[in-house]
Design a protein around this motif. Structure first.
Motif, mmCIF file in Angstrom:
data_model
loop_
_atom_site.group_PDB
_atom_site.id
_atom_site.type_symbol
_atom_site.label_atom_id
_atom_site.label_comp_id
_atom_site.label_asym_id
_atom_site.label_seq_id
_atom_site.Cartn_x
_atom_site.Cartn_y
_atom_site.Cartn_z
ATOM 1 N N ALA A 98 0.831 -1.206 0.000
ATOM 2 C CA ALA A 98 0.000 0.000 0.000
ATOM 3 C C ALA A 98 0.867 1.259 0.000
ATOM 4 C CB ALA A 98 -0.921 -0.005 1.211
ATOM 5 N N LYS A 99 1.903 1.262 0.831
ATOM 6 C CA LYS A 99 2.758 2.448 0.959
ATOM 7 C C LYS A 99 3.523 2.732 -0.331
ATOM 8 C CE LYS A 99 6.841 3.069 3.012
ATOM 9 N NZ LYS A 99 7.913 2.817 3.887
ATOM 10 N N ASP A 100 4.101 1.685 -0.930
ATOM 11 C CA ASP A 100 4.917 1.845 -2.140
ATOM 12 C C ASP A 100 4.113 1.702 -3.431
ATOM 13 O OD1 ASP A 100 6.994 2.186 -0.395
ATOM 14 O OD2 ASP A 100 7.894 0.213 -0.731
ATOM 15 N N LYS A 101 2.795 1.492 -3.291
ATOM 16 C CA LYS A 101 1.901 1.323 -4.454
ATOM 17 C C LYS A 101 2.425 0.245 -5.413
ATOM 18 C CE LYS A 101 0.025 5.999 -4.314
ATOM 19 N NZ LYS A 101 0.771 6.719 -3.311
ATOM 20 N N LEU A 102 2.640 -0.955 -4.862
ATOM 21 C CA LEU A 102 3.184 -2.060 -5.645
ATOM 22 C C LEU A 102 2.059 -2.929 -6.215
ATOM 23 C CD1 LEU A 102 6.034 -3.270 -3.252
ATOM 24 C CD2 LEU A 102 6.241 -1.730 -5.193
ATOM 25 N N THR A 103 2.297 -3.446 -7.422
ATOM 26 C CA THR A 103 1.370 -4.419 -7.993
ATOM 27 C C THR A 103 1.623 -5.755 -7.289
ATOM 28 O OG1 THR A 103 2.896 -5.185 -9.694
ATOM 29 C CG2 THR A 103 1.500 -3.275 -10.251
ATOM 30 N N GLU A 104 0.761 -6.707 -7.529
ATOM 31 C CA GLU A 104 0.915 -8.033 -6.921
ATOM 32 C C GLU A 104 2.240 -8.671 -7.337
ATOM 33 O OE1 GLU A 104 -1.569 -12.186 -6.763
ATOM 34 O OE2 GLU A 104 -2.714 -10.338 -7.071
ATOM 35 N N LEU A 105 2.596 -8.525 -8.607
ATOM 36 C CA LEU A 105 3.847 -9.084 -9.119
ATOM 37 C C LEU A 105 5.058 -8.394 -8.486
ATOM 38 C CD1 LEU A 105 5.215 -11.057 -11.059
ATOM 39 C CD2 LEU A 105 5.088 -9.293 -12.827
ATOM 40 N N GLN A 106 5.009 -7.073 -8.361
ATOM 41 C CA GLN A 106 6.112 -6.342 -7.736
ATOM 42 C C GLN A 106 6.268 -6.733 -6.268
ATOM 43 O OE1 GLN A 106 4.544 -2.462 -8.754
ATOM 44 N NE2 GLN A 106 6.304 -2.039 -10.093
ATOM 45 N N LEU A 107 5.142 -6.919 -5.600
ATOM 46 C CA LEU A 107 5.182 -7.312 -4.190
ATOM 47 C C LEU A 107 5.794 -8.700 -4.042
ATOM 48 C CD1 LEU A 107 4.496 -6.670 -1.248
ATOM 49 C CD2 LEU A 107 2.270 -7.747 -1.634
#
Length: 140
Positions: free
Chosen positions: A96-105
């Motif tokens: 949420a903080k870094d606005k990551l997609t599922e793949l990036q996470l």
């Protein structure tokens, strides 16, 4: 780590559910005695630190108020929960903080796991190379 404190109440002869006004100082030292963390917190809180030195770390918690502890009959209960390794990361919060997609996470999680494996391997190498620390010294 997470912690919370409870002060002894003489009248009820039990620990109070919370300790408003009480502060805790948390200090963490690495195996070489270098201070990794030194910070003032409230009566309950969460502290985190990252160390690049393998080995035992010393965690000291002390109250900021001796007067309050003496008033309570000198009893202070501290609940301490320490987590070590990559599982200490709150990935939904990071996403949420870094606005990551599922793949990036997922990539971040895998990189953290690889880093943790490397740290564990380095720690094991240090243990095996140190006499009297549970391992054999390598002879070449």
């Amino acid at each position: 780590g997470n912690y919370r404190t409870q002060l002894w109440d003489k009248q009820s002869e039990s620990f109070l559910p919370s300790t408003p006004g009480l502060g805790m100082h948390v200090e963490v030292k690495d195996p070489e005695g270098k201070v990794v963390l030194s910070r003032q917190y409230g009566s309950e809180g969460r502290f985190t630190f990252t160390s690049h030195t393998p080995g035992e770390h010393q965690i000291c918690l002390h109250s900021n108020s001796t007067r309050m502890a003496l008033f309570a009959g000198g009893k202070l209960r501290v609940h301490l929960d320490i987590q070590v390794g990559e599982h200490t990361n709150n990935y939904p919060e990071i996403a949420a903080k870094d606005k990551l997609t599922e793949l990036q996470l997922r990539a971040r999680q895998l990189l953290d796991q690889v880093e943790q494996i490397q740290k564990e391997q380095n720690y094991q190498r240090v243990r095996k190379g140190t006499p009297g620390v549970g391992g054999r010294r390598e002879v070449k």
